[in-house]
Scaffold this active site. Structure first.
Site, short mmCIF file in Angstrom:
data_model
loop_
_atom_site.label_atom_id
_atom_site.label_comp_id
_atom_site.label_asym_id
_atom_site.label_seq_id
_atom_site.Cartn_x
_atom_site.Cartn_y
_atom_site.Cartn_z
N ASP A 127 3.18 0.98 -4.94
CA ASP A 127 2.36 -0.02 -5.61
C ASP A 127 2.29 -1.33 -4.82
O ASP A 127 3.32 -1.94 -4.51
CB ASP A 127 2.91 -0.32 -7.00
N ASP A 144 7.13 2.15 -0.06
CA ASP A 144 6.88 1.88 -1.47
C ASP A 144 5.39 2.12 -1.71
O ASP A 144 4.58 2.06 -0.78
CB ASP A 144 7.27 0.43 -1.78
#
Length: 306
Positions: free
Chosen positions: A61, A59
């Site tokens: 962020d 991922d």
């Protein structure tokens, strides 16, 4: 022992014990040299060197990058006059909602997504890609978590492929992946015709279960064994993706993911120095430049929409 007869009984006893201790020690040493040394169970090396059926999915962020990529991208777009100051109040309010409330209101998300798409509508894809390169240097390069970067590099050093998986636009995600030396990126696809954005999405944002489906599809195409793959995220929204692989990691986890990871005995890594501060969206004294990060581009797919 007869040679010890001239010694007093007390000295003879002490010497005998010494001889016995020495002989016992010598015998133990002889036996140990003939036997295989005992092994202590160790955790298998991970990532496994040369395992071409394994890969890693990260991922973006708050996992690879501090904050939301679109927050920083929005700052860059504002600097380049992609939208006007009058939009800032609404955009900043939306940013605060997502970051502080920590929930995904469908109406807010729809409004944010439509706002972001309206900003890029009519712009060329190549233009956004070029701007993305500049914005990476201006706002993103110094916000990469060194710890997560090291985890990704470990997979690369083991000969494995590493992908970013994010709800951010795929063009931005690919810029970041390329600059970090990663294999590539899975991201949200905005529709374009003849190289120009139409203001629509192809399907939905790559978020939650959609990330898991993207990883599943890529694994099938690449001939990967998901049980040998790893995934890394900070958000409970990514539990479907994390549950898909054999080696899930919770990185800088939110409360729900931290709790789930502990229940499932997943590995945890937290590179934040102040977790409470990390949850706050925009510092009060950040000024117009930071508030601009709460623009439609930054809001459309905020950190809670990864």
């Amino acid at each position: 022992m007869a040679a010890l007869g001239w010694l007093t009984p007390r000295r003879r006893s002490a010497t005998a014990r010494s001889v016995l201790a020495g002989e016992a020690s010598a015998e133990a040493a002889r036996k140990s040299s003939q036997e295989a040394p005992p092994t202590t169970p160790e955790e298998p090396q991970f990532p496994v060197m040369g395992d071409d059926r394994a890969a890693a999915f990260f991922d973006l962020d708050n996992t690879v990058m501090q904050g939301a990529a679109l927050f920083h991208f929005g700052r860059g777009l504002y600097k380049r006059k992609f939208f006007e100051t009058r939009d800032l109040a609404r955009f900043a309010w939306q940013q605060a909602w997502f970051r502080l409330a920590g929930v995904e209101d469908p109406e807010h998300m729809q409004d944010a997504r439509d706002s972001a798409l309206s900003i890029v509508k009519g712009h060329r894809v190549a233009e956004l890609e070029s701007i993305g390169e500049e914005i990476y240097d201006e706002y993103m390069a110094d916000r990469i978590w060194p710890g997560t970067r090291a985890l990704a590099q470990a997979h690369l050093d083991a000969g494995q492929k590493v992908w970013l998986v994010t709800a951010a636009p795929v063009e931005i995600a690919q810029v970041i992946a390329r600059r970090l030396g990663l294999t590539g990126a899975l991201g949200t696809v905005a529709e374009s015709v003849d190289g120009v954005y139409t203001g629509k999405l192809v399907g939905e944002p790559l978020h939650g279960p959609a990330k898991a489906e993207a990883v599943r599809a890529l694994a099938a195409a690449e001939g990967l064994d998901l049980s040998r793959c790893a995934a890394y995220s900070d958000s409970h929204n990514d539990i479907p993706m994390l549950s898909l692989v054999g080696h899930p990691y919770a990185i800088n986890p939110d409360a729900k993911l931290r709790r789930h990871a502990r229940e499932q005995d997943w590995r945890l890594r937290d590179y934040r120095t102040g977790r409470k501060a990390a949850k706050v969206g925009i510092p009060a004294a950040a000024g117009v430049g930071a508030v601009a990060g709460g623009t439609a581009a930054a809001i459309a797919l905020s950190r809670r929409r990864r």
